[in-house]
Design a protein around this motif. Structure first.
Motif, mmCIF file in Angstrom:
data_model
loop_
_atom_site.group_PDB
_atom_site.id
_atom_site.type_symbol
_atom_site.label_atom_id
_atom_site.label_comp_id
_atom_site.label_asym_id
_atom_site.label_seq_id
_atom_site.Cartn_x
_atom_site.Cartn_y
_atom_site.Cartn_z
ATOM 1 N N ARG A 12 -0.556 -9.449 9.828
ATOM 2 C CA ARG A 12 0.092 -8.271 10.390
ATOM 3 C C ARG A 12 1.077 -7.674 9.401
ATOM 4 N N ARG A 13 1.828 -8.565 8.747
ATOM 5 C CA ARG A 13 2.807 -8.077 7.774
ATOM 6 C C ARG A 13 2.116 -7.322 6.642
ATOM 7 N N ARG A 14 1.019 -7.871 6.131
ATOM 8 C CA ARG A 14 0.347 -7.238 5.008
ATOM 9 C C ARG A 14 -0.387 -5.974 5.418
ATOM 10 N N THR A 15 -0.816 -5.927 6.673
ATOM 11 C CA THR A 15 -1.486 -4.715 7.161
ATOM 12 C C THR A 15 -0.556 -3.525 7.071
ATOM 13 N N HIS A 16 0.718 -3.745 7.361
ATOM 14 C CA HIS A 16 1.691 -2.655 7.251
ATOM 15 C C HIS A 16 1.848 -2.208 5.800
ATOM 16 N N GLN A 57 16.497 1.110 -8.259
ATOM 17 C CA GLN A 57 16.258 -0.121 -7.520
ATOM 18 C C GLN A 57 15.378 -1.048 -8.359
ATOM 19 N N ASP A 58 15.894 -2.238 -8.659
ATOM 20 C CA ASP A 58 15.096 -3.208 -9.393
ATOM 21 C C ASP A 58 14.049 -3.824 -8.466
ATOM 22 N N VAL A 59 12.819 -3.827 -8.936
ATOM 23 C CA VAL A 59 11.713 -4.437 -8.206
ATOM 24 C C VAL A 59 11.209 -5.617 -9.032
ATOM 25 N N ASN A 112 16.102 -11.689 -4.383
ATOM 26 C CA ASN A 112 15.388 -10.468 -4.742
ATOM 27 C C ASN A 112 14.712 -9.896 -3.497
ATOM 28 N N LYS A 113 15.347 -8.915 -2.898
ATOM 29 C CA LYS A 113 14.811 -8.338 -1.668
ATOM 30 C C LYS A 113 13.550 -7.524 -1.920
ATOM 31 N N TYR A 114 13.432 -6.998 -3.134
ATOM 32 C CA TYR A 114 12.257 -6.219 -3.503
ATOM 33 C C TYR A 114 11.437 -7.064 -4.487
ATOM 34 N N SER A 115 10.512 -7.846 -3.966
ATOM 35 C CA SER A 115 9.748 -8.763 -4.811
ATOM 36 C C SER A 115 8.265 -8.683 -4.459
ATOM 37 N N ILE A 116 7.436 -8.558 -5.489
ATOM 38 C CA ILE A 116 5.979 -8.493 -5.339
ATOM 39 C C ILE A 116 5.378 -9.633 -6.157
ATOM 40 N N THR A 117 4.324 -10.266 -5.629
ATOM 41 C CA THR A 117 3.605 -11.292 -6.380
ATOM 42 C C THR A 117 2.165 -10.834 -6.548
ATOM 43 N N ALA A 118 1.719 -10.755 -7.806
ATOM 44 C CA ALA A 118 0.397 -10.221 -8.118
ATOM 45 C C ALA A 118 -0.306 -11.137 -9.109
ATOM 46 N N ALA A 119 -1.615 -10.973 -9.201
ATOM 47 C CA ALA A 119 -2.395 -11.818 -10.104
ATOM 48 C C ALA A 119 -3.450 -10.992 -10.827
ATOM 49 N N GLY A 120 -3.902 -11.516 -11.966
ATOM 50 C CA GLY A 120 -4.809 -10.789 -12.848
ATOM 51 C C GLY A 120 -6.231 -11.304 -12.873
ATOM 52 N N LYS A 209 -11.621 -2.802 -2.338
ATOM 53 C CA LYS A 209 -10.605 -1.770 -2.538
ATOM 54 C C LYS A 209 -10.356 -1.548 -4.029
ATOM 55 N N PRO A 210 -10.250 -0.298 -4.455
ATOM 56 C CA PRO A 210 -9.951 -0.043 -5.868
ATOM 57 C C PRO A 210 -8.464 -0.108 -6.189
ATOM 58 N N TYR A 211 -7.629 0.171 -5.189
ATOM 59 C CA TYR A 211 -6.177 0.168 -5.430
ATOM 60 C C TYR A 211 -5.467 -0.211 -4.142
ATOM 61 N N TRP A 212 -4.194 -0.483 -4.272
ATOM 62 C CA TRP A 212 -3.368 -0.909 -3.127
ATOM 63 C C TRP A 212 -1.934 -0.496 -3.413
ATOM 64 N N VAL A 213 -1.193 -0.172 -2.374
ATOM 65 C CA VAL A 213 0.187 0.285 -2.545
ATOM 66 C C VAL A 213 1.134 -0.649 -1.810
ATOM 67 N N TRP A 214 2.081 -1.172 -2.561
ATOM 68 C CA TRP A 214 3.168 -1.972 -1.980
ATOM 69 C C TRP A 214 4.296 -1.025 -1.609
ATOM 70 N N LYS A 215 4.847 -1.184 -0.409
ATOM 71 C CA LYS A 215 5.901 -0.287 0.031
ATOM 72 C C LYS A 215 6.980 -1.066 0.759
ATOM 73 N N LYS A 216 8.219 -0.784 0.399
ATOM 74 C CA LYS A 216 9.366 -1.315 1.136
ATOM 75 C C LYS A 216 10.418 -0.218 1.200
ATOM 76 N N LYS A 217 10.729 0.176 2.442
ATOM 77 C CA LYS A 217 11.651 1.290 2.656
ATOM 78 C C LYS A 217 11.146 2.505 1.886
ATOM 79 N N ASP A 218 11.924 3.034 0.941
ATOM 80 C CA ASP A 218 11.485 4.234 0.231
ATOM 81 C C ASP A 218 10.900 3.934 -1.143
ATOM 82 N N VAL A 219 10.628 2.665 -1.447
ATOM 83 C CA VAL A 219 10.096 2.272 -2.750
ATOM 84 C C VAL A 219 8.592 2.011 -2.634
#
Length: 606
Positions: A12-16, A57-59, A112-120, A209-219
């Protein structure tokens, strides 16, 4: 909270967060240039409702690549990294294992309130038995627990074909093996796999999916994920059947425009293609003496041609460690990172988001690779996960299949473990057809060394089925084919020419085949034709030779088209069975097998 409800909560969290589709970034090294220190209050803040908000804002972007299902700490050199010391010397550090990776990532996220974890890419495939035996479901479960947000596909995500990749993404029990845990259906990945340049031949559309957007508040940060265009050249034909792989640069530039039109101006490309660093130390200064001088290989040209709209590149595939800046087409430095492989490193990158522009203030990007040391506490949930799958694998994995007198390493132009496998395939070939003359093994199919030191209660020198599986996890068959001597000579020259000219792939030869590799020359001339001998005699260009290879090479894989032209095909057992039979026949507890001398190829260097 029960595990099932936790998984649904994550979904549910990731769906948002899912606005489209994307994959994450991994970086290492440092590009530091301070933001303007003289900004006024009006320049650094803006009225927003009844209060003020910071312009910048540092991400945090945490990334890694090429995990290959290594849930347990990798053995031997595969489980170490080299660290450059202040005095110029180096030291090695034991690294890797998801119990430790989880702890490191969780500690890195603290504060770090604005943190993303990604892989290659290459999260799965060529995996040790604890994951590979179960079609990599354990690794997907581990990545879910790691809170991975997004990854690109890699070439190994296609080892079992597009349908199996879709199952890993969406869930469901394996079509032939079924469900591994009673009354427990595999739920699939909580994170999106991105495959922007992998198209269905019939529809012409990306298979995921070709792309994906991470969003938190206005970032908002967009991710585009691609694998190397040459994936069909490094994956079996069955794995890429019905698929088309497009150019990496063309694809990324296309979807960068799509994201821009959607108002997403901060973009990271996850690219499963990489470079070759100038140093083997993970923490060397890649930008000294000049931008991009510290890395070579395919990623350099890719980086130089990707649109400036992309702010950072997370790469992989070459299993190398680097954090470099490479100029974009506008001449502006851009961060390009890779975190080695097998979970030994992770990259911590700071992307400074400009709320006024919606873009990354690229002069402020900072990045560094960090070692996944084994000195931190193990993550209990990962220990539990490993224990569950090891219990299921134990009846198969703990069986002894041979004995060795010392480590059989997987290093060098010609590796001892590569020679051992080639000898095993020659022996298997002779069982099928006594006229078999030689065997050739591709280096990329050798995934690990055999280590002498005891693991658990197995006893020193014992080789278990699980260890053999880790060395050869692909389930390729051993195939016999006839070639002329001229074709055989051409095969050896293809190691260092054609698609392998820039990054040679040196085939591991069975006992009896010898030749000289002269690195002072260029192209195909690096293989000295007159030096090629079989059992001491010269190769006759007009004679016929019976050659054993794995099924991947027999299809012309890894840039060896001539190996796809053999005749009189005969298919034998899988390659791991061949290795097991060879070890069983040639070793015992009282007479273990010694590492091959790896002296079949004479290398002349400058």
């Amino acid at each position: 909270m029960p595990a099932e409800s936790r998984a649904h909560q994550r979904r549910r969290r990731r769906t948002h967060l899912l606005l489209a589709g994307a994959a994450g970034l991994a970086t290492a090294g440092a590009l530091a240039a301070a933001l303007p220190a003289t900004a006024t209050a009006e320049e650094s803040s803006a009225k927003h409702g009844s209060g003020y908000f910071n312009r910048y804002q540092d991400v945090q972007l945490l990334s890694f690549n090429d995990l290959h299902g290594n849930l347990e700490p990798p053995a031997g050199s595969s489980g170490r990294v080299t660290e450059l010391q202040p005095d110029g010397t180096t030291k090695t550090i034991d690294a890797g294992g998801v119990e430790y990776l989880a702890t490191h990532l969780r500690q890195a996220r603290e504060g770090n309130k604005y943190s993303i974890t990604a892989a290659g890419g290459d999260m799965v495939g060529a995996s040790p038995l604890i994951s590979g035996l179960f079609h990599d479901e354990p690794t997907i479960e581990a990545l879910n627990k790691l809170d991975l947000d997004v990854t690109s596909v890699g070439n190994h995500e296609f080892d079992e074909g597009a349908k199996e990749l879709a199952r890993l993404q969406n869930g469901g029990c394996h079509p032939t093996a079924g469900c591994y845990v009673k009354d427990e259906e595999f739920e699939g990945a909580d994170f999106p796999y991105l495959a922007a340049n992998v198209l269905d031949e019939k529809t012409g559309k990306p298979i995921l999916k070709p792309y994906w957007v991470w969003k938190k508040k206005d970032v908002k940060v967009g991710f585009i994920g691609v694998t190397l265009e040459d994936t069909p050249g490094v994956v079996s034909a069955d794995g890429v059947k019905g698929l088309k792989f497009k150019d990496e640069v063309e694809t990324i530039n296309k979807y960068a425009k799509v994201l821009q039109r959607q108002g997403v101006k901060s973009i990271v490309a996850l690219i499963h293609e990489g470079g070759l660093p100038a140093s083997g130390s993970y923490n060397y200064n890649c930008d000294s003496p000049g931008a991009g001088d510290g890395v070579s290989g395919p990623i350099v040209d890719i980086a130089k041609n990707i649109t400036p709209q992309v702010d950072a590149l997370v790469t992989g595939h070459t299993h190398a460690a680097y954090v470099c800046t490479i100029p974009d087409p506008a001449g502006k430095p851009r961060m390009v990172t890779s975190a080695a492989s097998f979970g030994r490193l992770y990259t911590d990158t700071t992307l400074t988001y400009d709320r006024f522009t919606g873009d990354i203030a690229r002069t402020s990007v900072k990045s560094a690779n960090h070692v996944v040391t084994r000195t931190v506490a193990k993550a209990p949930d990962m220990t539990e996960l490993i224990g569950k799958w090891n219990t299921l694998a134990a009846p198969i994995g703990n069986r002894a299949i041979g004995y060795i007198s010392a480590d059989i390493s997987n290093t060098g132009t010609e590796s001892p473990i590569g020679d051992l496998i080639a000898d095993a395939q020659l022996a298997h070939g002779k069982e099928l057809d006594p006229e078999t003359d030689l065997a050739l093994m591709n280096p990329g199919g050798v995934r690990a060394p055999l280590t002498y030191a005891a693991k658990g209660s197995e006893g020193d020198g014992v080789v278990t089925y699980a260890e053999g599986f880790t060395v050869q996890p692909f389930s390729n068959t051993v195939n016999l084919q006839d070639f002329t001597g001229a074709q055989l000579i051409q095969v050896l020259k293809e190691q260092v020419s054609g698609t392998n000219a820039a990054s040679p792939k040196i085939l591991q030869p069975s006992s009896g085949l010898t030749y000289t590799l002269d690195l002072t020359k260029s192209g195909a001339d690096r293989v000295v034709t007159d030096s090629i001998k079989l059992n001491g005699g010269a190769i006759d260009p007009t004679a016929t030779y019976r050659v054993a290879t794995n099924s991947f090479l027999a299809g012309g894989g890894d840039g060896f088209p001539t190996l796809g032209q053999g005749t009189n095909d005969l298919v034998g057992s899988d390659d791991l069975t061949a290795l097991e039979k060879y070890l069983t026949a040639n070793s015992s507890a009282t007479n273990p097998i010694a590492p091959p001398a790896a002296n079949r190829i004479t290398v002349v260097s400058q």
